[in-house]
Design a protein around this motif. Structure first.
Motif, PDB file in Angstrom:
ATOM      1  N   ASN A   1      -0.724  16.885  -1.113  1.00 20.10           N
ATOM      2  CA  ASN A   1       0.519  16.329  -1.664  1.00 20.10           C
ATOM      3  C   ASN A   1       1.728  17.016  -1.036  1.00 20.10           C
ATOM      4  OD1 ASN A   1       2.182  14.721  -3.286  1.00 20.10           O
ATOM      5  ND2 ASN A   1       0.869  14.991  -5.073  1.00 20.10           N
ATOM      6  N   ILE A   2       2.895  16.544  -1.455  1.00 20.81           N
ATOM      7  CA  ILE A   2       4.175  17.120  -1.023  1.00 20.81           C
ATOM      8  C   ILE A   2       4.797  17.809  -2.225  1.00 20.81           C
ATOM      9  CG2 ILE A   2       6.527  16.486  -0.345  1.00 20.81           C
ATOM     10  CD1 ILE A   2       5.270  14.420   1.575  1.00 20.81           C
ATOM     11  N   PHE A   3       5.214  19.071  -2.057  1.00 20.60           N
ATOM     12  CA  PHE A   3       5.697  19.893  -3.166  1.00 20.60           C
ATOM     13  C   PHE A   3       7.121  20.350  -2.890  1.00 20.60           C
ATOM     14  CE2 PHE A   3       1.127  20.256  -2.872  1.00 20.60           C
ATOM     15  CZ  PHE A   3       0.707  20.110  -4.193  1.00 20.60           C
ATOM     16  N   ARG A   4       7.889  20.426  -3.983  1.00 19.65           N
ATOM     17  CA  ARG A   4       9.273  20.888  -3.854  1.00 19.65           C
ATOM     18  C   ARG A   4       9.286  22.395  -3.605  1.00 19.65           C
ATOM     19  NH1 ARG A   4      14.175  18.734  -5.263  1.00 19.65           N
ATOM     20  NH2 ARG A   4      13.453  17.048  -6.611  1.00 19.65           N
ATOM     21  N   CYS A   5      10.131  22.824  -2.697  1.00 19.89           N
ATOM     22  CA  CYS A   5      10.274  24.271  -2.499  1.00 19.89           C
ATOM     23  C   CYS A   5      11.756  24.643  -2.524  1.00 19.89           C
ATOM     24  CB  CYS A   5       9.543  24.734  -1.238  1.00 19.89           C
ATOM     25  SG  CYS A   5       9.867  23.748   0.199  1.00 19.89           S
ATOM     26  N   ARG A   6      12.093  25.849  -2.085  1.00 27.78           N
ATOM     27  CA  ARG A   6      13.454  26.358  -2.285  1.00 27.78           C
ATOM     28  C   ARG A   6      14.452  25.626  -1.379  1.00 27.78           C
ATOM     29  NH1 ARG A   6      13.544  32.145  -0.732  1.00 27.78           N
ATOM     30  NH2 ARG A   6      14.525  31.474   1.213  1.00 27.78           N
TER      31      ARG A   6
ATOM     32  N   LEU B   1       0.813  -1.220   0.000  1.00 28.63           N
ATOM     33  CA  LEU B   1       0.000   0.000   0.000  1.00 28.63           C
ATOM     34  C   LEU B   1       0.847   1.270   0.000  1.00 28.63           C
ATOM     35  CD1 LEU B   1      -2.791  -0.935   2.584  1.00 28.63           C
ATOM     36  CD2 LEU B   1      -3.102  -0.497   0.141  1.00 28.63           C
ATOM     37  N   THR B   2       2.100   1.174   0.465  1.00 32.33           N
ATOM     38  CA  THR B   2       2.953   2.362   0.542  1.00 32.33           C
ATOM     39  C   THR B   2       3.705   2.515  -0.775  1.00 32.33           C
ATOM     40  OG1 THR B   2       3.172   2.147   2.942  1.00 32.33           O
ATOM     41  CG2 THR B   2       4.839   3.470   1.811  1.00 32.33           C
ATOM     42  N   GLY B   3       3.265   3.460  -1.589  1.00 29.67           N
ATOM     43  CA  GLY B   3       3.889   3.658  -2.886  1.00 29.67           C
ATOM     44  C   GLY B   3       3.386   4.933  -3.527  1.00 29.67           C
ATOM     45  N   TYR B   4       3.972   5.260  -4.692  1.00 30.82           N
ATOM     46  CA  TYR B   4       3.580   6.501  -5.375  1.00 30.82           C
ATOM     47  C   TYR B   4       2.295   6.339  -6.177  1.00 30.82           C
ATOM     48  CZ  TYR B   4       8.100   8.519  -4.149  1.00 30.82           C
ATOM     49  OH  TYR B   4       9.188   9.011  -3.462  1.00 30.82           O
ATOM     50  N   GLY B   5       1.851   5.093  -6.365  1.00 32.07           N
ATOM     51  CA  GLY B   5       0.634   4.850  -7.143  1.00 32.07           C
ATOM     52  C   GLY B   5       0.546   3.379  -7.473  1.00 32.07           C
ATOM     53  N   GLU B   6      -0.488   3.017  -8.219  1.00 35.99           N
ATOM     54  CA  GLU B   6      -0.670   1.602  -8.570  1.00 35.99           C
ATOM     55  C   GLU B   6       0.553   1.110  -9.340  1.00 35.99           C
ATOM     56  OE1 GLU B   6      -3.156   0.087  -7.300  1.00 35.99           O
ATOM     57  OE2 GLU B   6      -4.328   1.845  -6.691  1.00 35.99           O
TER      58      GLU B   6
ATOM     59  N   THR C   1      -2.408   5.446  -3.066  1.00 30.41           N
ATOM     60  CA  THR C   1      -2.579   6.858  -3.427  1.00 30.41           C
ATOM     61  C   THR C   1      -1.344   7.700  -3.184  1.00 30.41           C
ATOM     62  OG1 THR C   1      -3.405   7.396  -1.227  1.00 30.41           O
ATOM     63  CG2 THR C   1      -5.042   6.760  -2.871  1.00 30.41           C
ATOM     64  N   GLY C   2      -0.300   7.117  -2.589  1.00 31.33           N
ATOM     65  CA  GLY C   2       0.892   7.917  -2.299  1.00 31.33           C
ATOM     66  C   GLY C   2       0.542   9.074  -1.386  1.00 31.33           C
ATOM     67  N   ASN C   3       1.033  10.252  -1.742  1.00 37.19           N
ATOM     68  CA  ASN C   3       0.765  11.432  -0.909  1.00 37.19           C
ATOM     69  C   ASN C   3      -0.578  12.074  -1.234  1.00 37.19           C
ATOM     70  OD1 ASN C   3       3.239  11.190   0.444  1.00 37.19           O
ATOM     71  ND2 ASN C   3       4.302  12.301  -1.202  1.00 37.19           N
TER      72      ASN C   3
END
Lengths: 405, 389
Positions: free
Chosen positions: A242-247, A157-162, A231-233
């Motif tokens: 979700n989790i987003f990249r920042c500076r 279940l722990t993954g980025y998607g199917e 579903t990942g994040n």
């Protein structure tokens, strides 16, 4: 403050490595006398695994060991010798709890099965934590914490998607699910004994304990007949989520809109007025359907922002958000953990001043103060003399004979 | 005479909705009377997804409530009204524990409860704890896994950090909270001292990071997702004929590695001899990306025509740390769990059928763990519990 709620409760603690000692530690943190039975010739594997104080290996320098064994006493015994086992039996006769996390059969081979122990101490609380249980066709399967994740569905279940399962990056079930289910069961069994005079055996199969950690997913599967989505994040019900990249280097921020009112607040904070104006995105279902487009807009808006400042601004606007923190941010930066006094520093004769995590709550507004972990064999003489009442010459003879190894 | 159970005689008032529900469920399974105190329209957790199909209303709730509220009772009180508060105070006098999560959808009635019953054990669950600059911060499973350091440790290096599945934040907070509640109750019953436990979910997550905290504190290294440079090439998921298996055969588990190499040689696998090369004894090298790629290629060529079941049985026989990577539909058929009669059937009255639940997280040698009743309907126990006050 030092807590002594559990004073008067004594453990003969055979646990070793990660999950077992993490479970008995909470009892010593609250004042129980947890006597850890160790071996010089076959030391606890986390004593020899790192990390080590200053990066310098040593039997009494492991941070992993230290973090799982605060406030315990260390008694070294050679359990391969009959004299060593006799000492352990003497200790068991004066113990309230006997705990182990060996594989099936190991305690039996030492002569410390539940029945053996009950013959010595009829009302004992006996904790065993085998991976898959005491009996059955796969009881003997060898495993580590990740094996438990694998066979329970947690890894799948722990993954980025199917099709993109990865699993937890740690031996996750060892670090909360199994030790704390075990501690809960011991506490319950102690109350039962106090009220009825009856002891009991706790067979905590780590696989069975861990499955409860994803219990709602099992109930969902039973109710729908459909494998729960990976579903990942993201979330099936909320967006954005979700989790987003920042500076910064490998810097990220988690942003979740859990209620419709948070959506216009997020848009306002990020300057996404055009999205806020779209009626189709006002409800969660509409946002979930447009999640790719929404996430792309957020990713652009936050890419050059500082994660910590951004999370604070979003929280100010009423949106659940936080920087994705590593151990460095937790220890060096997080103002909340610091303000609540989460970190304790304890002086240790071998390791020097070392950091520890507090039990993760405040108790009557205060922290439960930890006592340092034991050196290997540090309490051997004291336990034999004070707890078991052995005369000094007998202790010396046992040491001479190599029994206290 | 009914059999005494470990938490017989304990009444818990349950005002949790997101974080503390599993904590009180643990007590309920061992005999405590756990009473959900809900507003007349039902507590907000009843709307928590995923829903269960076949129900035409969000009451009595989806899969989370079915699981987390099993064995509990429900009464309805309007805590915004004087009469409701007075009833709540009377109820608090009959209880030993209060578990509560104040929030926008529920007033904080801790003070009222303690005024009525100073010996109460109170567990207050929140994402970031009481006090401190972030005490008012909003959390969610993802946000709190991020803030607590768990998300950082999972995922692949070329993608974002990844949360652990299954809404772990509430489960972990509940577990730590439940143990603290059990300890506090011990003191309350033996010495008459009540306690207030302020459980921070962020701290609970930060307490569950393997050795990442110590690695940074002592060696100033940062544990990273993907285990690049720290995790052995053998510790991963690998594709076999009909699915995936998980293997762990690092040098620290010497028997697993030796038996694996012997197994491949015995099976006459053409690549087996390559694993006998001296470089596989070089621990630091085994943690590198090239070692991982090479090992994966060799091992997956061995797995390609072998099934999960065959591999698992052989691993069991040979003492190799290898297991299936199971989906939930496979886990419910796991031969070990079937042998141990692990799963339990719990009726769901609104669905008109049983649901399969995970069984006890621990087996006790006395028959004191059981699920006696499904999650209650809203206010199902009003007459029984409130009338007696």
């Amino acid at each position: 403050m030092r807590q002594d709620i559990l004073r008067g409760i004594r453990f003969a603690d055979f646990t070793w490595a990660g999950a077992g000692p993490f479970s008995t530690k909470i009892f010593s943190d609250f004042g129980a006398e947890v006597i850890k039975i160790e071996s010089v010739t076959r030391p606890d594997s986390v004593r020899t695994g790192g990390p080590f104080a200053g990066g310098r290996p040593g039997m009494d320098r492991s941070g992993y060991f230290a973090s799982r064994n605060t406030g315990k006493q260390s008694l070294t015994l050679n359990l391969k010798s009959e004299e060593g086992r006799a000492i352990a039996r003497d200790l068991i006769a004066r113990a309230d709890v006997v705990s182990n996390n060996f594989g099936p059969g190991a305690m039996e081979r030492l002569g410390f099965s539940y029945d053996d122990v009950r013959a010595i101490r009829p009302d004992i609380v006996y904790l065993g934590m085998p991976m898959y249980g005491d009996d059955g066709p796969r009881a003997e399967l060898l495993g580590v914490g990740m094996t438990i994740s694998a066979v329970t569905g947690l890894m799948w279940l722990t993954g980025y998607g199917e099709g993109r399962s990865i699993g937890p990056g740690t031996h996750y079930p060892d670090h909360a699910a199994n030790p704390y289910h075990a501690a809960f069961a011991v506490m319950a069994a102690l109350r039962h004994r106090r009220r009825t005079g009856e002891g009991m055996k706790i067979d905590l199969a780590q696989v069975e304990s861990t499955i409860n950690m994803i219990g709602p997913s099992y109930v969902e599967y039973s109710g729908t007949g459909i494998e729960p989505a990976i579903t990942g994040n993201r979330s099936r019900w909320h967006a954005p989520h979700n989790i987003f990249r920042c500076r910064g280097e490998d810097a990220w921020v988690a942003i979740t809109v859990m209620a419709d009112a948070q959506w216009p607040a997020l848009c306002a904070a990020l300057g996404l007025g055009a999205l806020a104006a779209e009626p189709g995105l006002a409800g969660a279902a509409g946002r979930v359907a447009a999640v790719g487009r929404i996430e792309a807009a957020i990713a652009r808006a936050v890419a050059e922002r500082d994660g910590e400042e951004l999370a604070a601004a979003l929280q100010q606007a009423g949106v659940p958000a936080a920087p994705v923190q590593s151990a460095r941010e937790l220890i060096d930066r997080d103002p909340q953990l610091r303000a609540r006094g989460y970190w304790q520093r304890i002086d240790h004769p071998e390791m020097g001043e070392t950091g520890f995590t507090s039990p993760p709550y405040r108790f009557d507004g205060e922290r439960v103060t930890l006592a340092r972990p034991p050196l290997l064999g540090e309490h051997t003489d004291a336990v034999l003399r004070d707890t078991l009442g052995y005369p000094e010459e007998r202790i010396a003879a046992l040491r001479e004979a190599g029994v206290l190894q | 005479m009914t059999t005494a159970r470990p938490y017989s005689g304990v009444r818990i008032l349950d005002l949790t909705r997101e974080l503390g529900g599993y904590a009180t469920r643990l007590f309920a399974d061992l005999g405590a009377e756990v009473v959900r105190v809900e507003p007349p329209e039902g507590a907000s957790d009843r709307r928590r997804p995923p829903p269960l199909p076949g129900l035409n209303s969000d009451v009595p709730g989806g899969a989370p409530v079915a699981f987390l509220a099993a064995n509990k009772a429900s009464v309805t009180l309007d805590l915004g009204e004087e009469a409701g508060l007075a009833t709540f105070a009377a109820l608090a006098r009959t209880a030993q524990i209060l578990a509560i999560e104040p929030g926008p959808d529920q007033p904080d009635v801790t003070a009222e409860a303690l005024a009525a019953n100073p010996a109460l054990v109170v567990a207050i669950f929140s994402h970031f704890g009481l006090g401190g600059p972030h005490s008012g911060w909003l959390g969610s499973d993802l946000v709190t896994q991020a803030a607590g350091g768990l998300a950082w440790l999972s995922g692949t290096p070329d993608e974002a950090p990844l949360r652990v599945a299954g809404e772990q934040t509430p489960m972990v907070a509940s577990l730590y909270g439940a143990v603290a509640m059990g300890i506090a109750l011990w003191d309350a019953e033996l010495r008459g001292r009540g306690h207030v436990i302020d459980v921070s979910a962020q701290e609970c997550i930060a307490h569950s990071l393997q050795n990442a905290v110590q690695v940074y504190d002592l060696e100033k290294r940062i544990s990273r997702r993907g285990g690049e440079g720290t995790r052995d090439c053998s510790e991963d998921m690998f594709r076999c004929k009909d699915g995936w298996v998980f293997l762990a055969a690092p040098p620290t588990l010497g028997i697993s590695w030796r038996q694996l190499v012997a197994w491949m040689a015995e099976a006459g696998h053409p690549e087996a001899s390559r694993l006998g090369e001296p470089k596989w004894l070089d621990r630091p090298w085994r943690n590198t990306a090239p070692a991982k790629a090479e090992f994966r290629a060799i091992f997956e060529s061995f797995l390609a025509d072998r099934t999960q079941l065959d591999l698992t049985e052989e691993a069991l026989r040979r003492k190799v740390v290898l297991s299936p990577v199971a989906r939930i539909s496979e886990t419910v058929k796991d031969p070990q769990l079937v042998y141990r009669n692990y799963f339990v059937e719990v009726p769901h009255p609104a669905l008109g059928r049983n649901l399969t639940f995970p069984g006890a997280p621990f087996r006790l040698s006395r028959p004191v763990w059981h699920i006696d009743r499904p999650a209650p309907a809203v206010g199902q126990d009003n007459d029984r519990i409130l009338a007696g006050l």
